[in-house]
Design an enzyme around this catalytic site. Structure first.
Site, mmCIF file in Angstrom:
data_model
loop_
_atom_site.group_PDB
_atom_site.id
_atom_site.type_symbol
_atom_site.label_atom_id
_atom_site.label_comp_id
_atom_site.label_asym_id
_atom_site.label_seq_id
_atom_site.Cartn_x
_atom_site.Cartn_y
_atom_site.Cartn_z
ATOM 1 C CB ALA A 69 13.326 -57.517 60.699
ATOM 2 C CB THR A 70 8.866 -61.085 61.245
ATOM 3 O OG1 THR A 70 8.407 -59.569 61.228
ATOM 4 C CG2 THR A 70 7.823 -61.610 62.500
ATOM 5 C CG ASN A 149 7.578 -49.328 63.317
ATOM 6 O OD1 ASN A 149 7.767 -49.285 64.332
ATOM 7 N ND2 ASN A 149 6.607 -49.930 62.802
ATOM 8 C CD GLN A 179 11.726 -48.818 59.472
ATOM 9 O OE1 GLN A 179 12.525 -48.074 58.593
ATOM 10 N NE2 GLN A 179 10.762 -49.282 58.926
ATOM 11 C CB SER A 199 14.671 -56.353 57.838
ATOM 12 O OG SER A 199 13.677 -56.523 56.423
ATOM 13 C CG HIS A 201 11.885 -56.111 53.052
ATOM 14 N ND1 HIS A 201 10.848 -55.256 52.797
ATOM 15 C CD2 HIS A 201 11.826 -56.552 54.201
ATOM 16 C CE1 HIS A 201 10.028 -55.232 53.803
ATOM 17 N NE2 HIS A 201 10.651 -56.060 54.645
ATOM 18 C CB THR A 237 16.541 -75.467 52.735
ATOM 19 O OG1 THR A 237 16.210 -76.864 52.964
ATOM 20 C CG2 THR A 237 17.732 -75.326 51.594
ATOM 21 C CB CYS A 323 3.363 -54.750 60.808
ATOM 22 S SG CYS A 323 4.993 -55.005 59.853
#
Lengths: 383, 426
Positions: A69-70, A149, A179, A199, A201, A237, A323
């Site tokens: 997501a960053t 977040n 979130q 994101s 994860h 890739t 973060c």
């Protein structure tokens, strides 16, 4: 040890880990290769695109895979700003945003762009009218997160989307949805969003993959050059195992959202009520926030001290967003919602996952009481 | 050529309507074929209405009514306006056949349409149910008087009104409507027979397919590919194009013909400038054989006069002689810009411009002839060893796939590719 940091990273589903492993072994080929193994890998990515598109209610071609997501947020903001620079050099965002949005805007500011940061109210929500009023003729992009977040506050996105388009129909609307997805109703269509980041994860998918919804017809200036991957939008890739398993997590999160909310909401409400009873704490979240985030401060006590104390008592929590948790500076978000510096330094974030039980909350409550008792002695000295 | 404009399709009064009135196009003129055409039409409308379970169809002479029963009118208008044979659609309000109800609904209707100042209008009432107490002329007055009073923007013009509010009084209901939303028109699909269409993957041939289907012609598509000279992606692009076309037809039969052997046999002749002419003739021959097999009575191409070397008049003359079947070229007199515009409206343009080489661009000589000599061409074909056999082999090796709008059909080897993805990974 009980893990209370799902908003930072959620443990992957067993099925997700299995998919990653099988694909790493079976589909190692480069999706761009001409041979059959390459074509198979490419077909897997296209199937993953369809699965994600179905979960979001968008077209498969509108889903782009990134490294996280960053990257999605960086690409959405800087990519739109650079491509549409001809329309103007003004961006609107909020003081609540994740660093990947906030600092992308600061970077553009350094390059000569004007950035308006809209201030939230004390509950951590921005007023759609304030956002609309900040939009000008030369505003290229508005970026607003779905769920904060740190404190879990929810932004009124459909209203913001309408306010943006009413103020300037050509202004693009980006939503950092990281979130919110899997916790609240979330589809770019309902928000009126042109760009939407996710994101996997955070929803029990693998690391190393992100999603960016790019509404049909919208162009972005690619930040990574070197190939025509993802429709020329980001070279590199493709991470086939993470993309496929990420799509799986997106699908599962969408399917299980109702279930998750009905189980976790009572636990969240119970914890909020409990925290309000402890005089040392200031609660920064509310019932109107997202169902999985509870944030409180121990004014005068550094958040990291509280977090270490809780860890000794068997509870893994966060001080704020992962973060920025290693910074010993007051939380930008807490300052923005009007908290004083000592409150902004003393934040603790508890975030729920679908595996938490009432017994876990019992244990957490006991640990919190124990931590306050242990730290009370030092309270004065810390100030 | 009449074009459809999706953006404008949903009329202002659409959401107020309880019914849609579908009018048929020019085929209503066609004497004794009429009932066959109308039946086909009804079948196609039924197909479109299927996803809307509450909607009911009522067939009347020369028109079809769609009772909405709460189904979304706007969406259905958009879908139905693409059905070949429907010339226009009117959103209809149905009320009890009583004067008060009719006047009330008419007021609401005009309110929805929201006429601009200076709009001329008239009421056109028809009393079909003769027991209704007011005659047609009287109804015109009874309905228009309150409208004129309420909407100062309106003035009467009975000859050429900008707005015509129609009222039909029947025993069960009175129908009120005023908007005519133009639809695609043409003939119901398949009512004018079947043809084979050469589908290249470019911009023109899908438009030719759509234009043919609009004239009631069922088309089967034929695509030539030259693996390994052309890629899997190029073939997939043609499958995707056929899928877009199948939205208009319900199903498109696609024949994928391996063309490598035929094409490479021409490369050895040493007459590069004749390459395209020879290839196009071979394609027509193979397609003609497929047409015989499938019972099609014509070939269709996307050729447009003068567009490229093979589409000059001398080229068309020499190439066209390779088939005995009528060779239809729906785009022959159209400008490229108009073809592009249609391709965008049909939804094939974005696919067509994907940059994969097809078998025509591949062996493109530096200077293809614009004026081929028929005798030389025929002589080359007659002396080329194994020419007829190679054509027959290509017909034999053609793979046929039926493509539907939301299916995932693909030729066998592609299907393997997709099934190699285990569904439980996702």
């Amino acid at each position: 040890m009980i893990y209370w940091d799902y908003a930072a990273a959620a443990p992957p589903y067993d099925e997700v880990a299995r998919t990653v492993e099988q694909l790493m072994r079976l589909h190692y080929a480069n999706p761009s290769s001409l041979h059959r193994a390459g074509a198979e890998a490419a077909a897997l990515i296209e199937r993953a695109r369809e699965v994600c598109a179905a979960a979001l209610g968008v077209l498969p071609g509108e889903i782009k895979f990134t490294s996280g997501a960053t990257e999605s947020n960086n690409l959405a903001i800087k990519g739109a700003a650079l491509h549409y620079a001809g329309r103007g050099r003004h961006i609107v965002t909020t003081e609540l945003e994740h660093p990947s949005v906030y600092e992308s805007c600061l970077q553009l500011q350094k390059m000569g762009w004007e950035v308006t940061f809209v201030r939230p109210d004390a509950a951590g929500a921005v007023n759609p009218e304030d956002v609309g009023a900040a939009v000008r003729r030369d505003t290229v992009l508005v970026s607003v997160m779905h769920v904060n977040n740190e404190i879990g506050s929810v932004q009124p996105l459909p209203e913001i989307g309408r306010a943006v388009k009413a103020a300037n129909p050509r202004t693009l609307f980006h939503v950092d949805g990281v979130q919110g997805f899997g916790k609240l109703p979330a589809s770019p269509g309902d928000f009126g969003a042109d760009l939407y980041s996710l994101s996997p994860h955070k929803i029990r998918g693998p690391r190393g993959v992100g999603l960016l919804y790019v509404k049909e017809g919208i162009q972005l200036f690619p930040l990574l050059s070197g190939g025509s991957h993802e429709g020329g939008l980001r070279a590199g890739t493709e991470n086939v195992p993470a993309i496929v398993a990420g799509a799986k997590a997106v699908r599962m999160a969408a399917e299980r959202r109702g279930d998750f909310v009905s189980r976790i909401l009572p636990l969240r409400n119970r914890l909020l009520a409990f925290l309000r009873e402890i005089p040392e704490f200031t609660v920064n979240s509310s019932e109107s926030g997202a169902p999985h985030i509870v944030h409180f401060s121990y004014p005068g006590m550094k958040g990291e001290v509280m977090a270490r104390q809780l860890e000794q008592l068997g509870m893994q929590v966060s001080t704020r967003s992962a973060c920025s948790s290693r910074l010993a500076e007051p939380s930008r978000v807490l300052l923005a919602i009007g908290r004083d510096e000592s409150t902004a330094l003393g934040g603790i974030r508890i975030s729920f996952g679908d595996e938490h039980t009432p017994a876990d909350v019992d244990a957490l409550e006991q640990a919190l009481l124990g931590a306050v008792k242990a730290l009370k002695i030092a309270e004065g000295g810390m100030r | 050529m009449k074009t459809i404009e999706p953006a404008r399709l949903a009329g202002k009064s659409t959401e107020y309507a309880d019914m849609l009135l579908l009018r048929f196009g020019e085929f209503t003129l066609k004497g004794k074929n009429r009932s066959r055409f109308e039946k086909t039409m009804l079948r196609h409308v039924k197909e479109i209405v299927k996803p809307y379970p509450m909607a009911r169809l009522i067939k009347e002479y020369g028109r079809i009514y769609v009772e909405l029963n709460g189904e979304p009118a706007g969406e259905m208008v958009e879908a139905l306006a693409k059905v070949f044979g429907i010339s226009s659609i009117s959103p209809v309000k149905a009320v009890k056949p009583e004067l008060e109800e009719i006047v009330e609904a008419s007021l609401r209707f005009i309110e929805k349409v929201n006429p601009e100042p200076g709009t001329t209008f008239k009421v056109n009432a028809r009393r079909v149910w003769k027991d209704f107490p007011h005659g047609s002329q009287e109804m015109n007055r009874l309905v228009s008087a309150p409208l004129l009073k309420t909407f100062p923007a309106l003035s009467v013009d009975v000859r050429t009104p900008m707005l015509e509010l129609r009222v039909e009084v029947r025993e069960q209901y009175a129908y009120i409507f005023c908007e005519n939303i133009p639809a695609v028109g043409g003939f119901p699909l398949g009512t004018n027979g079947k043809a084979m269409l050469l589908l290249s993957g470019g911009i023109d041939s899908p438009v030719a397919a759509w234009s043919s289907m609009r004239r009631g012609l069922e088309v089967e598509c034929v695509h030539f590919f030259s693996y390994p000279y052309t890629s899997r992606e190029a073939r997939q692009k043609v499958i995707d194009l056929a899928r877009v076309l199948s939205r208009y037809a319900g199903r498109i039969r696609l024949h994928l013909v391996p063309f490598t052997e035929v094409q490479t046999s021409f490369a050895g002749i040493g007459q590069d400038n004749l390459m395209i002419t020879l290839m196009r003739r071979a394609m027509l021959r193979i397609t003609t054989k497929l047409a015989e097999r499938e019972g099609a009575l014509a070939l269709v191409t996307g050729e447009s006069l003068g567009q490229v070397a093979s589409q000059t008049l001398p080229s068309m003359n020499v190439i066209g002689r390779a088939t005995d079947l009528p060779l239809l070229r729906p785009l022959v007199m159209m400008d490229k810009a108009d073809i592009v515009e249609l391709a965008k409206q049909i939804g094939t343009y974005d696919l067509s411009i994907l940059p994969y080489e097809d078998c025509c661009t591949l062996f493109m000589p530096k200077s293809p002839t614009t004026n081929p000599n028929l005798r030389i061409i025929e002589k080359i074909e007659a002396t080329l060893p194994g020419y007829a056999e190679r054509l027959a082999e290509a017909v034999e090796a053609a793979v046929t796939v039926d493509i539907t709008p939301y299916g995932n059909e693909s030729p066998d080897d592609e299907a393997d590719l997709i099934s190699s993805a285990k569904e439980d990974w996702f």
